[in-house]
Design a protein around this motif. Structure first.
Motif, short mmCIF file in Angstrom:
data_model
loop_
_atom_site.label_atom_id
_atom_site.label_comp_id
_atom_site.label_asym_id
_atom_site.label_seq_id
_atom_site.Cartn_x
_atom_site.Cartn_y
_atom_site.Cartn_z
N LEU A 36 -1.37 5.78 9.35
CA LEU A 36 -1.36 7.19 9.73
C LEU A 36 -0.02 7.84 9.35
N LEU A 37 1.07 7.16 9.66
CA LEU A 37 2.39 7.68 9.31
C LEU A 37 2.57 7.78 7.79
N ARG A 38 2.06 6.78 7.07
CA ARG A 38 2.16 6.79 5.60
C ARG A 38 1.46 8.00 5.00
N ASP A 39 0.23 8.25 5.42
CA ASP A 39 -0.54 9.34 4.84
C ASP A 39 0.06 10.70 5.19
N ILE A 40 0.52 10.84 6.43
CA ILE A 40 1.14 12.11 6.82
C ILE A 40 2.42 12.34 6.03
N THR A 41 3.24 11.29 5.88
CA THR A 41 4.49 11.41 5.15
C THR A 41 4.25 11.78 3.69
N ALA A 42 3.20 11.21 3.10
CA ALA A 42 2.89 11.47 1.69
C ALA A 42 1.99 12.70 1.49
N ASN A 43 1.76 13.44 2.57
CA ASN A 43 0.94 14.65 2.51
C ASN A 43 -0.48 14.36 2.06
N GLU A 44 -1.03 13.27 2.59
CA GLU A 44 -2.40 12.88 2.32
C GLU A 44 -3.23 13.08 3.59
N VAL A 45 -4.54 13.27 3.43
CA VAL A 45 -5.42 13.29 4.59
C VAL A 45 -5.49 11.87 5.14
N SER A 55 0.84 -1.20 0.00
CA SER A 55 0.00 0.00 0.00
C SER A 55 0.87 1.25 0.00
N GLY A 56 1.96 1.23 0.77
CA GLY A 56 2.86 2.38 0.79
C GLY A 56 3.56 2.58 -0.53
N SER A 57 4.00 1.50 -1.15
CA SER A 57 4.69 1.61 -2.43
C SER A 57 3.74 2.04 -3.54
N LEU A 58 2.49 1.60 -3.49
CA LEU A 58 1.50 2.05 -4.47
C LEU A 58 1.24 3.55 -4.34
N LEU A 59 1.15 4.03 -3.11
CA LEU A 59 0.94 5.45 -2.91
C LEU A 59 2.16 6.24 -3.40
N ALA A 60 3.35 5.71 -3.15
CA ALA A 60 4.57 6.36 -3.62
C ALA A 60 4.59 6.44 -5.14
N ALA A 61 4.16 5.37 -5.80
CA ALA A 61 4.12 5.38 -7.26
C ALA A 61 3.10 6.40 -7.76
#
Length: 221
Positions: free
Chosen positions: A137-146, A23-29
């Motif tokens: 939570l950490l993923r979304d904050i790091t990627a500047n997502e709500v 999920s994190g890598s997909l968001l990064a892509a």
């Protein structure tokens, strides 16, 4: 508890790490990060919840820093997304599906570790939920997502609460096995996906307020 902790727990945890890492890598892509950014975001989401849990339990260095096996799933996730994302990027639900898988598994493993450390059932449930939602939570904050945890149009923590509570009940009654763990994970996964697809939600913090966008979409339909 020995069987569940020595065998089921490890494999559930590693599977949860992999699901969250994807999920994190997909968001990064989707955010057009480079490979290093993808690996870092995958690691943050997949290991973050467990690190928070282990720090709270104060049982020594977090497992992510003492067991090299925990580093393999994020690397595998990054490689898979790198080669496959171009053919799956149009399926917007894919990230939610992998996130739901990680949520379902981590609410179980976090609760089991809390019980093993001697926490009372209520505290074990709370730590299980923290483990499940912490990485996302950490993923979304790091990627500047709500953060999905605070999305008023969705249920995110509730399925984790249900899974953690079921894990406590099964463990205290001696009914926790590999099969029952899979059943709990499947129910949590199904609940999370159903809530997302059907827009299940709780009332807002103030009575009479409306969810911008969602209410308009529902009225148009």
């Amino acid at each position: 508890m020995t069987f569940s902790f020595s065998f089921v727990l490890v494999w559930l945890e590693l599977a949860g790490v992999f699901f969250f890492a994807v999920s994190g890598s997909l968001l990064a892509a989707r955010k057009q990060f480079d490979l290093i950014g993808s690996l870092l975001l995958a690691s943050v989401v997949s290991l973050g919840g467990g690190v928070i849990r282990d720090i709270i339990l104060n049982t020594g260095p977090p497992a992510a820093f003492t067991n090299p096996a925990y580093l393999a799933p994020p690397v595998l996730a990054v490689v898979l997304v790198y080669f496959l994302f171009s053919s799956v990027q149009r399926f917007t639900s894919l990230l939610v599906l992998f996130d739901a898988g990680g949520l379902a598994l981590f609410c179980i493993t976090g609760t089991l570790k809390a019980l093993s450390a001697g926490m009372n059932p209520v505290a074990a449930v709370l730590l299980g939920v923290t483990t499940a939602v912490g990485g996302g939570l950490l993923r979304d904050i790091t990627a500047n997502e709500v953060p999905q945890l605070f999305d008023p149009r969705d249920l995110y923590a509730v399925p984790a609460f249900a899974g953690a509570t079921a894990t406590v009940v099964l463990s205290l009654t001696g009914a926790f096995t590999g099969v029952s763990a899979c059943v709990v994970a499947a129910v949590v996964f199904a609940l999370r996906i159903t809530a997302w697809r059907l827009h299940w939600h709780f009332p807002l913090a103030v009575r009479g307020w409306h969810r911008l966008g969602l209410d308009a979409a529902e009225s148009d339909s």
